[in-house]
Scaffold this active site. Sequence first.
Site, mmCIF file in Angstrom:
data_model
loop_
_atom_site.group_PDB
_atom_site.id
_atom_site.type_symbol
_atom_site.label_atom_id
_atom_site.label_comp_id
_atom_site.label_asym_id
_atom_site.label_seq_id
_atom_site.Cartn_x
_atom_site.Cartn_y
_atom_site.Cartn_z
ATOM 1 N N ARG A 111 0.826 -1.252 -0.158
ATOM 2 C CA ARG A 111 0.073 0.057 0.094
ATOM 3 C C ARG A 111 0.766 1.171 0.017
ATOM 4 O O ARG A 111 2.035 1.208 0.280
ATOM 5 C CB ARG A 111 -0.913 -0.136 1.192
ATOM 6 C CG ARG A 111 -0.282 -0.226 2.432
ATOM 7 C CD ARG A 111 -0.829 0.433 3.623
ATOM 8 N NE ARG A 111 -0.522 1.853 3.662
ATOM 9 C CZ ARG A 111 0.701 2.597 3.687
ATOM 10 N NH1 ARG A 111 1.759 1.900 3.907
ATOM 11 N NH2 ARG A 111 0.729 3.906 3.643
ATOM 12 N N GLY A 112 0.184 2.230 -0.240
ATOM 13 C CA GLY A 112 1.073 3.561 -0.280
ATOM 14 C C GLY A 112 0.952 4.059 -1.789
ATOM 15 O O GLY A 112 1.365 3.039 -2.645
ATOM 16 N N ALA A 113 0.757 5.189 -2.193
ATOM 17 C CA ALA A 113 0.502 5.353 -3.490
ATOM 18 C C ALA A 113 1.958 5.185 -4.600
ATOM 19 O O ALA A 113 1.557 4.365 -5.487
ATOM 20 C CB ALA A 113 0.122 7.154 -3.687
ATOM 21 N N ARG B 14 -7.489 -1.112 -6.976
ATOM 22 C CA ARG B 14 -8.025 -0.316 -6.011
ATOM 23 C C ARG B 14 -8.138 1.062 -6.669
ATOM 24 O O ARG B 14 -7.498 1.363 -7.438
ATOM 25 C CB ARG B 14 -6.980 0.216 -4.523
ATOM 26 C CG ARG B 14 -6.954 -1.180 -3.845
ATOM 27 C CD ARG B 14 -6.071 -0.898 -2.694
ATOM 28 N NE ARG B 14 -6.702 0.275 -1.650
ATOM 29 C CZ ARG B 14 -6.159 0.814 -0.540
ATOM 30 N NH1 ARG B 14 -4.942 0.483 -0.392
ATOM 31 N NH2 ARG B 14 -6.854 1.540 0.126
ATOM 32 N N GLN C 50 -2.274 2.215 10.574
ATOM 33 C CA GLN C 50 -1.138 2.323 9.702
ATOM 34 C C GLN C 50 -0.103 3.156 10.385
ATOM 35 O O GLN C 50 0.914 3.001 10.228
ATOM 36 C CB GLN C 50 -1.426 2.828 8.356
ATOM 37 C CG GLN C 50 -2.022 1.743 7.321
ATOM 38 C CD GLN C 50 -3.578 2.057 7.349
ATOM 39 O OE1 GLN C 50 -4.285 2.483 8.216
ATOM 40 N NE2 GLN C 50 -4.195 2.000 6.217
ATOM 41 N N ASP D 170 -2.426 10.564 -1.912
ATOM 42 C CA ASP D 170 -2.805 9.328 -2.675
ATOM 43 C C ASP D 170 -3.162 9.951 -4.037
ATOM 44 O O ASP D 170 -2.997 9.195 -5.078
ATOM 45 C CB ASP D 170 -3.786 8.365 -2.349
ATOM 46 C CG ASP D 170 -3.411 7.596 -1.323
ATOM 47 O OD1 ASP D 170 -2.855 6.371 -1.483
ATOM 48 O OD2 ASP D 170 -3.424 8.065 0.093
ATOM 49 N N ASN E 41 -6.122 11.895 0.647
ATOM 50 C CA ASN E 41 -5.189 10.923 1.574
ATOM 51 C C ASN E 41 -5.820 10.358 2.449
ATOM 52 O O ASN E 41 -7.343 10.122 2.427
ATOM 53 C CB ASN E 41 -4.159 11.846 2.070
ATOM 54 C CG ASN E 41 -2.897 11.317 2.834
ATOM 55 O OD1 ASN E 41 -2.483 10.517 2.195
ATOM 56 N ND2 ASN E 41 -2.595 11.765 4.123
ATOM 57 N N LYS E 42 -5.427 9.608 3.314
ATOM 58 C CA LYS E 42 -5.939 8.644 3.949
ATOM 59 C C LYS E 42 -7.007 9.237 5.022
ATOM 60 O O LYS E 42 -6.926 10.422 5.496
ATOM 61 C CB LYS E 42 -4.933 7.967 5.064
ATOM 62 C CG LYS E 42 -5.465 6.943 6.109
ATOM 63 C CD LYS E 42 -5.912 5.708 5.274
ATOM 64 C CE LYS E 42 -5.452 4.858 4.400
ATOM 65 N NZ LYS E 42 -6.022 3.872 3.941
#
Length: 329
Positions: free
Chosen positions: A44-46, A82, A185, A226, A236-237
Amino acid sequence: MRTIDWVDDAIEIIDQTALPDRTTVLRLSTVETVVDAIRSLAVRGAPALGVAGALGVALAARLHHDEPQRLADAVERLRTARPTAVNLARGVDRAAARLAESPSAVLAEAVALRDEEEAASVAMARLGADLLGQLCPPRCRLLTHCNTGALATVTGGTALGVVVELHRRGGLESVIASETRPLLQGARLTAWELDRAGVDFRVAVDGAGPFLMARGRVDAVVVGADRICANGDTINKIGTYAHALGARRAGLPFVVVAPESTVDPATATGAQVEIEDRGSAEVVSFAAARTTPAGAGAVNPAFDVTPADLVTAVVTDRRVIRLDRGEQI
């Protein structure tokens, strides 16, 4: 070490779902396992998702180069694994653009993207540390959200790369890592990376961030992204928007750090971005134990939109955009 890489004709990743208890390397040798790793957040993570998508296409090209329909289906599954982070689709599309040449050409493109993301982390760390050194001298007390270190990229990181660079320069006093519900996270991954880097940090529940800012415990907020839209809206998250509101109320800088590959000029505003909802299970239970009454549902957006007018600056690997001064993405 790289947290995602191509090794002996397969993709190897650090399984982020196993941290911090175990450091486990997963070997992904089929397209199905790559898609599953993306959807389960093992990777995960852009920026890391962009690399995973590109390497996934390289894997598909090697496995299915003589099966055009199967190859096309594999590329589409990777591209849509995703929906929110722009890097995944871009990484897939970039590698897929060389499918007509050869599997080796596709792999070369994917590896080039991996190397570019590594270099971007170095550049972002330098530019971001320069900026924060100006915004909150002589030693910054920072709040960060979600995970933006090497686990979210390849090496280094985005916002967390800046944090570590400030620490290296002696310009960092401490970090508050918000836990980042519901999958933690921040508590699991950011705390793990900060500990390994020797950075002084504390973990706080997400809702404490604005209060800690108001009480003078934070000098600036630094987060990743993201997707950054053409007008500067930042995806973002979930929880990022609340931190941005807290920072504005407290008069603190709110800095977004992401590579140019995360800037999406084709999307005008955050209102146009599909926000992934990950379903109820992550919210109504914790560590396999139900925490809500039986039958309770939940809304679980994985991301939120921080309006551009709450963002002080966007730092990429090429530039610093001062949105607070009217500069444009």
